[in-house]
Design a protein around this motif. Structure first.
Motif, PDB file in Angstrom:
ATOM      1  N   GLN A 696       0.828  -1.207   0.000  1.00 33.13           N
ATOM      2  CA  GLN A 696       0.000   0.000   0.000  1.00 33.13           C
ATOM      3  C   GLN A 696       0.866   1.263   0.000  1.00 33.13           C
ATOM      4  O   GLN A 696       0.540   2.247  -0.674  1.00 33.13           O
ATOM      5  N   LEU A 697       1.948   1.243   0.747  1.00 35.43           N
ATOM      6  CA  LEU A 697       2.837   2.401   0.761  1.00 35.43           C
ATOM      7  C   LEU A 697       3.475   2.616  -0.611  1.00 35.43           C
ATOM      8  O   LEU A 697       3.639   3.762  -1.064  1.00 35.43           O
ATOM      9  N   ARG A 698       3.826   1.537  -1.288  1.00 39.09           N
ATOM     10  CA  ARG A 698       4.398   1.669  -2.626  1.00 39.09           C
ATOM     11  C   ARG A 698       3.394   2.279  -3.594  1.00 39.09           C
ATOM     12  O   ARG A 698       3.747   3.081  -4.473  1.00 39.09           O
ATOM     13  N   GLU A 699       2.127   1.916  -3.459  1.00 39.22           N
ATOM     14  CA  GLU A 699       1.106   2.475  -4.334  1.00 39.22           C
ATOM     15  C   GLU A 699       0.990   3.993  -4.159  1.00 39.22           C
ATOM     16  O   GLU A 699       0.624   4.707  -5.093  1.00 39.22           O
ATOM     17  N   ARG A 700       1.299   4.480  -2.947  1.00 40.15           N
ATOM     18  CA  ARG A 700       1.155   5.917  -2.667  1.00 40.15           C
ATOM     19  C   ARG A 700       2.514   6.612  -2.627  1.00 40.15           C
ATOM     20  O   ARG A 700       2.655   7.672  -2.020  1.00 40.15           O
ATOM     21  N   ARG A 701       3.497   6.015  -3.283  1.00 39.82           N
ATOM     22  CA  ARG A 701       4.854   6.555  -3.220  1.00 39.82           C
ATOM     23  C   ARG A 701       4.906   7.989  -3.731  1.00 39.82           C
ATOM     24  O   ARG A 701       5.502   8.860  -3.098  1.00 39.82           O
ATOM     25  N   ARG A 702       4.310   8.243  -4.885  1.00 38.63           N
ATOM     26  CA  ARG A 702       4.387   9.586  -5.456  1.00 38.63           C
ATOM     27  C   ARG A 702       3.640  10.592  -4.595  1.00 38.63           C
ATOM     28  O   ARG A 702       4.124  11.710  -4.368  1.00 38.63           O
ATOM     29  N   GLN A 703       2.440  10.226  -4.107  1.00 39.06           N
ATOM     30  CA  GLN A 703       1.689  11.162  -3.267  1.00 39.06           C
ATOM     31  C   GLN A 703       2.468  11.526  -2.008  1.00 39.06           C
ATOM     32  O   GLN A 703       2.485  12.684  -1.580  1.00 39.06           O
ATOM     33  N   LEU A 704       3.129  10.538  -1.402  1.00 44.24           N
ATOM     34  CA  LEU A 704       3.911  10.819  -0.201  1.00 44.24           C
ATOM     35  C   LEU A 704       5.073  11.758  -0.510  1.00 44.24           C
ATOM     36  O   LEU A 704       5.354  12.695   0.254  1.00 44.24           O
ATOM     37  N   ALA A 705       5.764  11.512  -1.645  1.00 38.95           N
ATOM     38  CA  ALA A 705       6.888  12.372  -2.017  1.00 38.95           C
ATOM     39  C   ALA A 705       6.414  13.790  -2.304  1.00 38.95           C
ATOM     40  O   ALA A 705       7.095  14.767  -1.949  1.00 38.95           O
ATOM     41  N   VAL A 706       5.260  13.933  -2.952  1.00 36.68           N
ATOM     42  CA  VAL A 706       4.723  15.266  -3.257  1.00 36.68           C
ATOM     43  C   VAL A 706       4.390  16.018  -1.977  1.00 36.68           C
ATOM     44  O   VAL A 706       4.685  17.213  -1.820  1.00 36.68           O
ATOM     45  N   LEU A 707       3.739  15.336  -1.029  1.00 37.39           N
ATOM     46  CA  LEU A 707       3.380  15.985   0.227  1.00 37.39           C
ATOM     47  C   LEU A 707       4.623  16.454   0.977  1.00 37.39           C
ATOM     48  O   LEU A 707       4.653  17.546   1.552  1.00 37.39           O
ATOM     49  N   ALA A 709       7.492  17.212  -0.428  1.00 37.67           N
ATOM     50  CA  ALA A 709       8.065  18.306  -1.208  1.00 37.67           C
ATOM     51  C   ALA A 709       7.354  19.620  -0.929  1.00 37.67           C
ATOM     52  O   ALA A 709       7.961  20.691  -0.998  1.00 37.67           O
ATOM     53  N   PHE A 710       6.041  19.568  -0.606  1.00 37.73           N
ATOM     54  CA  PHE A 710       5.287  20.781  -0.312  1.00 37.73           C
ATOM     55  C   PHE A 710       5.324  21.161   1.167  1.00 37.73           C
ATOM     56  O   PHE A 710       4.577  22.035   1.580  1.00 37.73           O
ATOM     57  N   GLY A 711       6.176  20.482   1.949  1.00 38.95           N
ATOM     58  CA  GLY A 711       6.397  20.914   3.321  1.00 38.95           C
ATOM     59  C   GLY A 711       5.695  20.125   4.399  1.00 38.95           C
ATOM     60  O   GLY A 711       5.766  20.516   5.575  1.00 38.95           O
ATOM     61  N   THR A 712       5.015  19.050   4.047  1.00 33.90           N
ATOM     62  CA  THR A 712       4.354  18.232   5.078  1.00 33.90           C
ATOM     63  C   THR A 712       5.409  17.520   5.919  1.00 33.90           C
ATOM     64  O   THR A 712       6.347  16.936   5.392  1.00 33.90           O
ATOM     65  N   ARG A 713       5.247  17.587   7.217  1.00 32.86           N
ATOM     66  CA  ARG A 713       6.221  16.966   8.096  1.00 32.86           C
ATOM     67  C   ARG A 713       6.121  15.441   8.027  1.00 32.86           C
ATOM     68  O   ARG A 713       5.037  14.867   7.912  1.00 32.86           O
ATOM     69  N   ARG A 714       7.279  14.800   8.122  1.00 37.89           N
ATOM     70  CA  ARG A 714       7.308  13.343   8.087  1.00 37.89           C
ATOM     71  C   ARG A 714       6.527  12.746   9.263  1.00 37.89           C
ATOM     72  O   ARG A 714       5.895  11.702   9.139  1.00 37.89           O
ATOM     73  N   ARG A 715       6.605  13.418  10.398  1.00 34.20           N
ATOM     74  CA  ARG A 715       5.875  12.922  11.560  1.00 34.20           C
ATOM     75  C   ARG A 715       4.373  12.908  11.301  1.00 34.20           C
ATOM     76  O   ARG A 715       3.664  11.989  11.714  1.00 34.20           O
ATOM     77  N   THR A 716       3.895  13.923  10.564  1.00 35.94           N
ATOM     78  CA  THR A 716       2.468  13.975  10.236  1.00 35.94           C
ATOM     79  C   THR A 716       2.073  12.821   9.326  1.00 35.94           C
ATOM     80  O   THR A 716       1.028  12.174   9.519  1.00 35.94           O
ATOM     81  N   LEU A 717       2.908  12.550   8.323  1.00 34.31           N
ATOM     82  CA  LEU A 717       2.609  11.440   7.424  1.00 34.31           C
ATOM     83  C   LEU A 717       2.684  10.100   8.147  1.00 34.31           C
ATOM     84  O   LEU A 717       1.883   9.199   7.882  1.00 34.31           O
ATOM     85  N   GLY A 718       3.646   9.964   9.055  1.00 37.53           N
ATOM     86  CA  GLY A 718       3.732   8.726   9.826  1.00 37.53           C
ATOM     87  C   GLY A 718       2.491   8.502  10.670  1.00 37.53           C
ATOM     88  O   GLY A 718       1.966   7.385  10.759  1.00 37.53           O
ATOM     89  N   ALA A 719       2.002   9.598  11.284  1.00 36.45           N
ATOM     90  CA  ALA A 719       0.784   9.495  12.087  1.00 36.45           C
ATOM     91  C   ALA A 719      -0.430   9.154  11.218  1.00 36.45           C
ATOM     92  O   ALA A 719      -1.311   8.392  11.630  1.00 36.45           O
ATOM     93  N   SER A 720      -0.451   9.717   9.999  1.00 43.30           N
ATOM     94  CA  SER A 720      -1.582   9.416   9.106  1.00 43.30           C
ATOM     95  C   SER A 720      -1.608   7.937   8.716  1.00 43.30           C
ATOM     96  O   SER A 720      -2.673   7.320   8.631  1.00 43.30           O
ATOM     97  N   VAL A 721      -0.416   7.378   8.492  1.00 46.42           N
ATOM     98  CA  VAL A 721      -0.355   5.935   8.178  1.00 46.42           C
ATOM     99  C   VAL A 721      -0.848   5.112   9.372  1.00 46.42           C
ATOM    100  O   VAL A 721      -1.566   4.113   9.204  1.00 46.42           O
ATOM    101  N   LEU A 722      -0.487   5.536  10.576  1.00 48.72           N
ATOM    102  CA  LEU A 722      -0.951   4.827  11.765  1.00 48.72           C
ATOM    103  C   LEU A 722      -2.471   4.887  11.882  1.00 48.72           C
ATOM    104  O   LEU A 722      -3.128   3.876  12.159  1.00 48.72           O
ATOM    105  N   TRP A 723      -3.054   6.093  11.642  1.00 51.48           N
ATOM    106  CA  TRP A 723      -4.510   6.217  11.709  1.00 51.48           C
ATOM    107  C   TRP A 723      -5.192   5.383  10.631  1.00 51.48           C
ATOM    108  O   TRP A 723      -6.240   4.775  10.874  1.00 51.48           O
ATOM    109  N   GLN A 724      -4.600   5.331   9.461  1.00 54.58           N
ATOM    110  CA  GLN A 724      -5.200   4.545   8.377  1.00 54.58           C
ATOM    111  C   GLN A 724      -5.260   3.063   8.728  1.00 54.58           C
ATOM    112  O   GLN A 724      -6.163   2.350   8.285  1.00 54.58           O
TER     113      GLN A 724
END
Length: 795
Positions: A696-707, A709-724
């Protein structure tokens, strides 16, 4: 023309399937997707092949167990065999007695052997009868005796090891077994003359309750495996659909596109099938070194049957292709892109409820079928009902997640990212956790049934001490009161024993009442006072003992109802004549006082006749020593010390704590197999969820890289994966708890069990939550790597 058309159609199918197979191994993304699919399918295939080998494993173990039977009779039943056995002494016969013992919770199979001629028969696995003071041991027992852990056991088995029992003489590689030589055996109580080993004993019909438990266990354990294989076949679905859209752009039609998709899935499934065979072969080699829940298996026994093996080999590719083609039903692949039903109508509930209700409808008519003695179980009906109920969980989970997440909004950025992702692809999120949901629901139902069956299969001795520090010693042949006194003194002098008492007991026929016997206990007044509430006592007296109430043991009335009442005064017993020769009559005094018994070596108050040696000579009854021991609270090895003392006095005797659970052998064997298989399934689920999460993470590889690149914190993305992961899991565990209790309730009605242990929900749900936390933690390194800037690249 028809033949020509069929040939042409076959060529078209072969061409398109071959093209799909080439796409499966083309490019980096194709390789990665195929490898993930192959690994996922391989784990499921290996587990299915192991499951398909279980009938052969059980058959092989039963065959080896039959091979070491004595004169066609298993060692566990020798106590019920006529000691004369109508076997004449020859040059090939030997004497044997059961010497089974236990050591720190581990059972040891053992027999003492004594040759009666120069060419005695030998048990399977050894090539000669050990001489007195020698023994043959299994490899596992030899390893234990050579270790520091086996120091106490070395003192008990004070024999010289002269050989190792071969595979044909053992149930499994981890079995603890020994054959010890002796010269003190003589035909009689507990000793059997052996003229041959082996022979198929007439088996009693299988317990239908155990058949029910095994049927449910198979369905519960294999359902998550089947679900995972279906999930693995859909790995990388979004990227595959984009590749298929490119094929539409260059001219392929819809039918051709679906055939190419089928070929791609078939390639991954076949690769997984081959890899699964390799994993099965490796695990088969390693399984001989693994012991789970006291269950071990020889690698040579692990081989699937022809029918079940063919079903796995042919069924897995068919399922993988069917799942992939079925997944395209909601996707429109056009030359310029892929159109998904992102705004599709809400999932319908009615047909999702129909499946589990149908399963419940199959199980409810079986209510009471196995309540009490007798009864039979329809394995097909039970299996179908359990599978339909568990399948309903996989169908209801997407609907439940969809209904919940559509109403969620607001919150932190990580929460909003997770909720939006779940709203867009509920199916993908639920597929990742459907296996663990089904496993938890099945485990709850299985545990409920298991607990009820265990209670029915267990006969508890009277619990005479709340601390469980009392030991009963039974079945020691004692030739007279003097030998019984020596046994009591030996127990009292054992390290870790606070107190000990014992008596000589025998069952004697009551004259004039065919088939009726009375328990006769002979001992001094001091010994008899240990058994019953006797006030005044002198040599020559006789008492009638009836079960009474012990002040610290609770009410003994439950067991008193089952005890045989002592014969009335004036009754006549058939006993041995003076000097133990012939038969004679012995009359119970008509004025023998009645006393209340308080304790016996079996934990049940005595009902019978208490006599002093002057009233009835111990030499005139064929008795056995029965005693009990109070262990010191501060000595953890006290029980093993008592067992060592008892074994040295008589290896055929037993020593066990009061209140010990006497569980049927079939239940023990089945429970060990179930828990061993459950351990393997949980390991499979953990591995499968890690693979699914990575996919699933591989499927969203580009979206994660884009987020990023636009300044989203890695901690925020990690938390979003946990919530998902957490939201579908929490909802799945709630659904699993309700469904598991419902399935357990239906199964308990089948065996007529009135109550349910609701607490089984907590450990099962906690296990599922812990498994998800572990999977999320293991996926974090992959997440950090996918959020790098090079994730913006594309092929």
């Amino acid at each position: 023309m028809t033949l020509l058309g069929e040939t042409r159609r076959s060529r078209v199918w072969a061409r398109d399937l071959g093209m799909g197979a080439r796409f499966a191994f083309s490019g980096q993304q194709g390789w990665i997707r195929t490898v993930l699919t192959a690994v996922g399918v391989a784990l499921g295939v290996a587990m299915l092949l192991l499951a398909a080998s279980m009938p052969q494993v059980m058959s092989s173990q039963e065959t080896r167990g039959d091979a070491r039977q004595i004169n066609g009779i298993s060692g566990s039943t020798l106590g019920n065999v006529d000691p004369d056995a109508k076997t004449e002494r020859t040059d090939r016969t030997l004497l044997s007695a059961d010497a089974t013992t236990a050591y720190h919770g581990k059972d040891l199979f053992g027999r003492t052997l004594q040759a009666e001629g120069d060419h005695p028969v030998t048990p399977p696995g050894i090539d000669r009868i050990p001489k007195p003071g020698e023994m043959w041991v299994s490899p596992a027992l030899k390893k234990l005796l050579d270790s520091d852990e086996g120091a106490g056991l070395r003192e008990r088995l004070d024999f010289r090891t002269v050989g190792v029992i071969a595979e044909e003489g053992l149930i499994g590689p981890g079995e603890l077994a020994f054959y010890a030589g002796t010269d003190s055996l003589k035909p009689g109580r507990g000793v059997q003359r052996v003229e041959h080993f082996g022979g198929v004993q007439q088996k009693s019909p299988a317990d239908p309750v155990l058949i029910l438990l095994g049927t449910v266990a198979c369905a519960v354990l294999l359902m998550p495996v089947a679900v995972f294989i279906g999930t693995a076949a859909r790995f990388g679905g979004e990227r595959r659909d984009r590749r298929l859209a490119a094929l539409r752009l260059v001219g392929s039609d819809t039918a051709m596109t679906r055939r190419i998709a089928a070929g791609e899935s078939l390639a991954g499934a076949l690769s997984g099938l081959l890899l699964g065979g390799v994993l099965f072969a490796v695990s088969r080699r390693l399984i001989g070194h693994i012991t789970l829940f006291h269950l071990s298996v020889f690698p040579s026994d692990v081989r699937p049957g022809l029918l079940l093996g063919a079903l796995v080999v042919l069924g897995v590719p068919v399922v993988a292709v069917a799942v992939s083609v079925f997944a395209l039903r909601g996707v429109t692949i056009e030359p310029l892109g892929v159109l998904r039903e992102s705004t599709s109508r809400a999932r319908r509930l009615w047909w999702r409820l129909l499946i589990p209700l149908l399963g419940l409808g199959l199980l409810l008519p079986l209510a009471g079928e196995l309540a009490g003695a007798g009864g039979s179980v329809n394995e097909a009906q039970v299996s179908a009902g359990v599978v339909l109920l568990l399948s309903g969980i996989a169908l209801l989970l997407p609907w439940l997640v969809e209904r919940v997440v559509i109403r969620l909004n607001g919150g932190p950025v990580s929460w909003q990212l997770a909720i939006r992702r779940l709203q867009l692809s509920t199916g993908t999120a639920t597929r990742a956790v459907s296996g663990i949901t089904i496993a938890v629901a099945g485990a709850i139902a299985l545990q409920l049934l298991f607990s009820a069956v265990q209670e029915q299969s267990t006969q508890m001795a009277e619990q005479n001490r709340a601390d469980g520090r009392e030991v009963n010693v039974t079945d020691i042949t004692a030739e007279g009161a003097a030998q019984a006194d020596r046994m009591t003194r030996a127990l009292k002098s054992t390290e870790g024993v606070a107190s000990a008492a014992g008596y000589l007991s025998a069952d004697q026929e009551i004259k004039g009442k065919d088939g009726s016997y009375a328990t006769v206990i002979i001992g001094s007044c001091a010994r008899l006072r240990d058994i019953a509430a006797i006030g005044s006592c002198r040599e020559g007296q006789v008492f009638r003992a009836e079960p009474g109430k012990r002040s610290d043991a609770g009410d003994a009335g439950d067991v008193a109802d089952e005890a045989t009442a002592p014969p009335p005064g004036g009754s006549t017993l058939r006993i041995a004549g003076p000097g133990g020769k012939g038969e004679a009559d012995w009359r119970l005094p008509s004025q023998a006082p009645t006393v209340k018994s308080e304790l016996s070596a079996s934990g049940v108050p005595v009902s019978g006749i208490l006599a002093t040696p002057s009233a009835l000579s111990p030499d005139r009854v064929e008795g056995s020593y029965n005693g009990w021991v109070q262990l010191a609270k501060d000595d953890p090895d006290a029980l093993e010390n008592v067992r060592t003392t008892v074994f040295r006095q008589n290896p055929t005797a037993s020593a066990a704590t009061f209140g010990r659970a006497e569980v049927s052998a079939g239940f023990v064997q089945l429970s060990r197999g179930i828990f061993a298989a459950a351990t393997g399934v949980l390991a499979l689920i953990a591995a499968s969820m890690v693979i699914s999460q990575i996919e699933q993470l591989r499927e969203r590889r580009r979206q994660l890289a884009v987020l990023v690149a636009f300044g989203t914190r890695r901690r925020t993305l990690g938390a979003s994966v946990l919530w998902q992961s957490a939201i579908p899991v929490v909802l799945g565990l709630v659904l699993a708890s309700v469904s598991g209790l419902g399935l357990g309730w239906a199964l308990l009605r089948t065996i007529g069990s009135p109550g349910m242990d609701w607490t089984v929900v907590l450990p099962m749900s906690g296990l599922g939550a812990g498994l998800i936390a572990l999977v999320t933690l293991l996926s974090m390194p992959v997440l950090w790597r996918l959020m790098r800037p090079d994730g913006l690249r594309t092929e």
